[in-house]
Design an enzyme around this catalytic site. Structure first.
Site, mmCIF file in Angstrom:
data_model
loop_
_atom_site.group_PDB
_atom_site.id
_atom_site.type_symbol
_atom_site.label_atom_id
_atom_site.label_comp_id
_atom_site.label_asym_id
_atom_site.label_seq_id
_atom_site.Cartn_x
_atom_site.Cartn_y
_atom_site.Cartn_z
ATOM 1 N N LYS A 11 1.023 -0.976 0.058
ATOM 2 C CA LYS A 11 0.090 -0.025 0.051
ATOM 3 C C LYS A 11 0.819 1.391 0.132
ATOM 4 O O LYS A 11 2.040 1.225 0.055
ATOM 5 C CB LYS A 11 -0.826 -0.048 1.193
ATOM 6 C CG LYS A 11 -1.971 -1.219 1.249
ATOM 7 C CD LYS A 11 -2.674 -1.217 2.497
ATOM 8 C CE LYS A 11 -3.870 -2.290 2.203
ATOM 9 N NZ LYS A 11 -5.147 -2.158 3.485
ATOM 10 N N TYR A 51 -12.183 -2.430 -3.762
ATOM 11 C CA TYR A 51 -12.835 -2.468 -2.286
ATOM 12 C C TYR A 51 -14.359 -2.205 -2.287
ATOM 13 O O TYR A 51 -14.801 -1.995 -1.252
ATOM 14 C CB TYR A 51 -12.097 -1.545 -1.453
ATOM 15 C CG TYR A 51 -10.704 -1.949 -1.001
ATOM 16 C CD1 TYR A 51 -10.528 -3.015 -0.071
ATOM 17 C CD2 TYR A 51 -9.420 -0.975 -1.493
ATOM 18 C CE1 TYR A 51 -9.110 -3.237 0.342
ATOM 19 C CE2 TYR A 51 -8.204 -1.390 -0.810
ATOM 20 C CZ TYR A 51 -8.208 -2.473 -0.099
ATOM 21 O OH TYR A 51 -6.803 -2.956 0.312
ATOM 22 N N HIS A 117 -2.188 -5.368 1.645
ATOM 23 C CA HIS A 117 -3.411 -5.927 1.301
ATOM 24 C C HIS A 117 -3.097 -7.326 1.276
ATOM 25 O O HIS A 117 -2.015 -7.865 0.866
ATOM 26 C CB HIS A 117 -4.008 -5.279 0.002
ATOM 27 C CG HIS A 117 -5.189 -6.246 -0.368
ATOM 28 N ND1 HIS A 117 -6.324 -6.227 0.061
ATOM 29 C CD2 HIS A 117 -5.310 -7.377 -1.231
ATOM 30 C CE1 HIS A 117 -7.523 -7.109 -0.307
ATOM 31 N NE2 HIS A 117 -6.787 -8.028 -1.120
HETATM 32 N N1 UDP Z 1 -9.895 -0.738 7.091
HETATM 33 C C1 UDP Z 1 -10.070 0.356 7.822
HETATM 34 N N2 UDP Z 1 -10.727 0.546 9.222
HETATM 35 C C2 UDP Z 1 -11.533 -0.473 9.649
HETATM 36 C C3 UDP Z 1 -11.215 -1.869 8.723
HETATM 37 C C4 UDP Z 1 -10.567 -1.912 7.646
HETATM 38 O O1 UDP Z 1 -9.458 1.412 7.389
HETATM 39 O O2 UDP Z 1 -11.970 -0.709 10.585
HETATM 40 C C5 UDP Z 1 -9.102 -0.767 6.181
HETATM 41 C C6 UDP Z 1 -7.609 -1.442 6.256
HETATM 42 O O3 UDP Z 1 -6.936 -0.733 5.327
HETATM 43 C C7 UDP Z 1 -8.083 -2.706 5.677
HETATM 44 C C8 UDP Z 1 -8.797 -2.742 4.790
HETATM 45 O O4 UDP Z 1 -9.869 -1.532 4.971
HETATM 46 O O5 UDP Z 1 -6.644 -3.508 5.335
HETATM 47 C C9 UDP Z 1 -9.661 -3.749 4.267
HETATM 48 O O6 UDP Z 1 -10.299 -4.272 5.509
HETATM 49 P P1 UDP Z 1 -10.498 -5.727 5.602
HETATM 50 O O7 UDP Z 1 -11.300 -6.026 6.947
HETATM 51 O O8 UDP Z 1 -10.592 -6.290 4.526
HETATM 52 O O9 UDP Z 1 -9.033 -6.119 6.257
HETATM 53 P P2 UDP Z 1 -7.774 -6.985 5.516
HETATM 54 O O10 UDP Z 1 -8.413 -8.062 5.036
HETATM 55 O O11 UDP Z 1 -6.956 -6.019 4.802
HETATM 56 O O12 UDP Z 1 -7.067 -7.531 6.683
HETATM 57 MG MG MG Z 2 -10.012 -8.383 3.383
#
Ligand code: UDP
Ligand code: MG
Length: 139
Positions: A11, A51, A117
């Site tokens: 990222k 996303y 990610h």
């Molecule tokens: N994210 C955030 N706040 C939250 C949850 C997610 O800013 O409360 C962002 C974070 O960058 C995360 C991305 O959104 O990596 C995608 O969320 P996900 O729950 O899919 O997490 P990941 O799979 O990346 O662990």
């Molecule tokens: Mg995710």
């Protein structure tokens, strides 16, 4: 165990901190094969679409803003059990909750700016690799 594909995106915080080599080295040492790698700047439309599953969540707009704030490095990876092994290597979404020694625990500032990610299922791994790479770019 089956051979799976997963998508890493380094990222914009990862790129700003010059951690691309550090992260790639950890992926390679963990046995991931790099099928494709590029540096790109996402548009709002692309980040929003990638996303899309999170559309409507309170963090969505900030996430799109962050992901378009600088360049990203998508990396297409392949390995046996790649989805689960990669998630173990990067750690929990929020670095506060991530296990010691994981990429997010070591390098991330907060839950939003969390360095990388990772795909969350075999199906999404394939889909997300194809979002960034044509089959001809996967070697
Ligand atoms: N994210 C955030 N706040 C939250 C949850 C997610 O800013 O409360 C962002 C974070 O960058 C995360 C991305 O959104 O990596 C995608 O969320 P996900 O729950 O899919 O997490 P990941 O799979 O990346 O662990
Ligand atoms: Mg995710």
């Amino acid at each position: 165990m089956a051979i799976e594909r997963t998508l890493c995106i380094m990222k914009p915080d990862c790129v700003r901190k010059n951690l691309q080599g550090e992260v790639l080295s950890r992926l390679q040492k963990a046995g991931f094969k790099v099928l494709g790698l590029k540096q790109i700047r996402l548009t709002k439309e692309e980040a929003g679409a990638f996303y899309g599953v999170h559309k409507g969540r309170p963090f969505y707009d900030g996430l799109v803003e962050f992901m378009t704030s600088g360049s990203c490095v998508p990396v297409a990876l392949e390995k046996e059990n790649a989805i689960s092994d990669y998630r173990t290597l990067i750690g929990a979404t929020d670095p506060k909750d991530a296990a010691d020694g994981t990429i997010r625990k070591l390098f991330a500032d907060n839950k939003g700016e969390n360095i990388v990610h990772g795909s969350d299922s075999v199906e999404n791994g394939k889909h997300e690799v194809n979002f960034f790479f044509a089959e001809s770019e996967l070697i």
